[in-house]
Design a protein around this motif. Sequence first.
Motif, PDB file in Angstrom:
ATOM      1  N   VAL A  69      65.808  48.510  38.034  1.00  0.00           N
ATOM      2  CA  VAL A  69      64.380  48.541  38.340  1.00  0.00           C
ATOM      3  C   VAL A  69      63.768  49.753  37.649  1.00  0.00           C
ATOM      4  CG1 VAL A  69      62.632  48.665  40.150  1.00  0.00           C
ATOM      5  CG2 VAL A  69      64.765  47.393  40.547  1.00  0.00           C
ATOM      6  N   LEU A  70      62.759  49.495  36.827  1.00  0.00           N
ATOM      7  CA  LEU A  70      62.119  50.567  36.078  1.00  0.00           C
ATOM      8  C   LEU A  70      61.098  51.279  36.945  1.00  0.00           C
ATOM      9  CD1 LEU A  70      61.402  48.716  32.734  1.00  0.00           C
ATOM     10  CD2 LEU A  70      62.854  50.725  32.973  1.00  0.00           C
ATOM     11  N   PRO A  71      61.071  52.615  36.865  1.00  0.00           N
ATOM     12  CA  PRO A  71      59.992  53.343  37.537  1.00  0.00           C
ATOM     13  C   PRO A  71      58.670  53.058  36.834  1.00  0.00           C
ATOM     14  CG  PRO A  71      61.277  54.826  36.178  1.00  0.00           C
ATOM     15  CD  PRO A  71      61.971  53.492  36.146  1.00  0.00           C
ATOM     16  N   ARG A  72      57.596  53.235  37.588  1.00  0.00           N
ATOM     17  CA  ARG A  72      56.278  52.925  37.038  1.00  0.00           C
ATOM     18  C   ARG A  72      56.007  53.702  35.762  1.00  0.00           C
ATOM     19  NH1 ARG A  72      51.625  52.045  41.349  1.00  0.00           N
ATOM     20  NH2 ARG A  72      53.427  50.904  42.132  1.00  0.00           N
ATOM     21  N   VAL A  79      64.538  44.450  35.396  1.00  0.00           N
ATOM     22  CA  VAL A  79      65.157  44.112  34.113  1.00  0.00           C
ATOM     23  C   VAL A  79      66.581  43.612  34.334  1.00  0.00           C
ATOM     24  CG1 VAL A  79      65.892  44.996  31.860  1.00  0.00           C
ATOM     25  CG2 VAL A  79      63.767  45.830  32.894  1.00  0.00           C
ATOM     26  N   MET A  80      66.863  42.431  33.824  1.00  0.00           N
ATOM     27  CA  MET A  80      68.217  41.851  33.873  1.00  0.00           C
ATOM     28  C   MET A  80      68.772  41.772  32.455  1.00  0.00           C
ATOM     29  SD  MET A  80      69.185  37.857  34.614  1.00  0.00           S
ATOM     30  CE  MET A  80      68.976  37.821  36.394  1.00  0.00           C
ATOM     31  N   LEU A  81      70.055  42.100  32.292  1.00  0.00           N
ATOM     32  CA  LEU A  81      70.733  41.856  31.018  1.00  0.00           C
ATOM     33  C   LEU A  81      71.110  40.375  30.984  1.00  0.00           C
ATOM     34  CD1 LEU A  81      72.879  45.087  30.730  1.00  0.00           C
ATOM     35  CD2 LEU A  81      71.168  44.300  29.071  1.00  0.00           C
ATOM     36  N   TRP A  82      70.156  39.567  30.531  1.00  0.00           N
ATOM     37  CA  TRP A  82      70.300  38.103  30.622  1.00  0.00           C
ATOM     38  C   TRP A  82      71.371  37.587  29.673  1.00  0.00           C
ATOM     39  CZ3 TRP A  82      69.258  33.708  27.547  1.00  0.00           C
ATOM     40  CH2 TRP A  82      69.222  32.492  28.270  1.00  0.00           C
ATOM     41  N   ASP A  83      71.436  38.196  28.494  1.00  0.00           N
ATOM     42  CA  ASP A  83      72.517  37.838  27.574  1.00  0.00           C
ATOM     43  C   ASP A  83      72.722  38.997  26.609  1.00  0.00           C
ATOM     44  OD1 ASP A  83      74.589  36.320  26.662  1.00  0.00           O
ATOM     45  OD2 ASP A  83      73.363  34.915  25.499  1.00  0.00           O
ATOM     46  N   ALA A 179      66.309  43.954  44.715  1.00  0.00           N
ATOM     47  CA  ALA A 179      66.652  44.506  46.029  1.00  0.00           C
ATOM     48  C   ALA A 179      67.556  45.722  45.909  1.00  0.00           C
ATOM     49  CB  ALA A 179      67.334  43.433  46.877  1.00  0.00           C
ATOM     50  N   GLU A 180      68.457  45.712  44.928  1.00  0.00           N
ATOM     51  CA  GLU A 180      69.448  46.779  44.819  1.00  0.00           C
ATOM     52  C   GLU A 180      68.957  47.954  43.988  1.00  0.00           C
ATOM     53  OE1 GLU A 180      72.913  44.823  43.280  1.00  0.00           O
ATOM     54  OE2 GLU A 180      73.087  43.518  45.040  1.00  0.00           O
ATOM     55  N   GLY A 181      67.997  47.713  43.109  1.00  0.00           N
ATOM     56  CA  GLY A 181      67.501  48.788  42.250  1.00  0.00           C
ATOM     57  C   GLY A 181      68.582  49.272  41.310  1.00  0.00           C
TER      58      GLY A 181
END
Length: 190
Positions: A69-72, A79-83, A179-181
């Motif tokens: 989770v990026l700070p403002r 952000v997910m490392l989708w691939d 949820a986990e940050g």
Amino acid sequence: MGPSPRRGSLDFVIQKHRARALHYDFRLEIGGVLASWSVPKGPTLQAGVRRLAMPTEDHPREYGRFEGVLPRSSGSGVVMLWDLGGYNPEVETSKGVRTEVVANADAVAESELKAGMLKFTLYGSKLRGSFALVRTGGIGGRDAWLLIKHKDMFCAPAYEAGDYDFSALTGRSMAQISAEGGGAPSTTLS
Ligand code: MN
């Protein structure tokens, strides 16, 4: 799924990013940085389907390892490392015949980027096979590119990125990451 031997001379990463709007940041290592495009609908394995890919600023290679989770202050969002994996650029050796370039891959990719016609083979955990990124006439004064899947054995009808909501690195969904940050971005994100 699961780990497989690394193939491809250069890094690629796709980060699923929920900011103001959900999009997929498509990044290719070229010239020591991650050349980047924002793909609103995400990549697909459907042959010939064109996905709008808006160029964004280059990112440092280290950013390609970020999930969290990026700070403002750094652009905000999940952000997910989708691939992720390796890739090789391709050159057309005769009409319609593409060959992967391994030696000198970076110089070839840089030249194709400048020419607005990148062809490449991805070795990811979700995306495999041959793709193109093609610069087209601009939209509202900005360059627009199209991400296109070439026909090959990895094509899949009806493939939509949104149907695969799990990280290639941790298996987490966007909801779980939210949820986990976690994560410590060393740079800003677009
Ligand atoms: Mn983004």
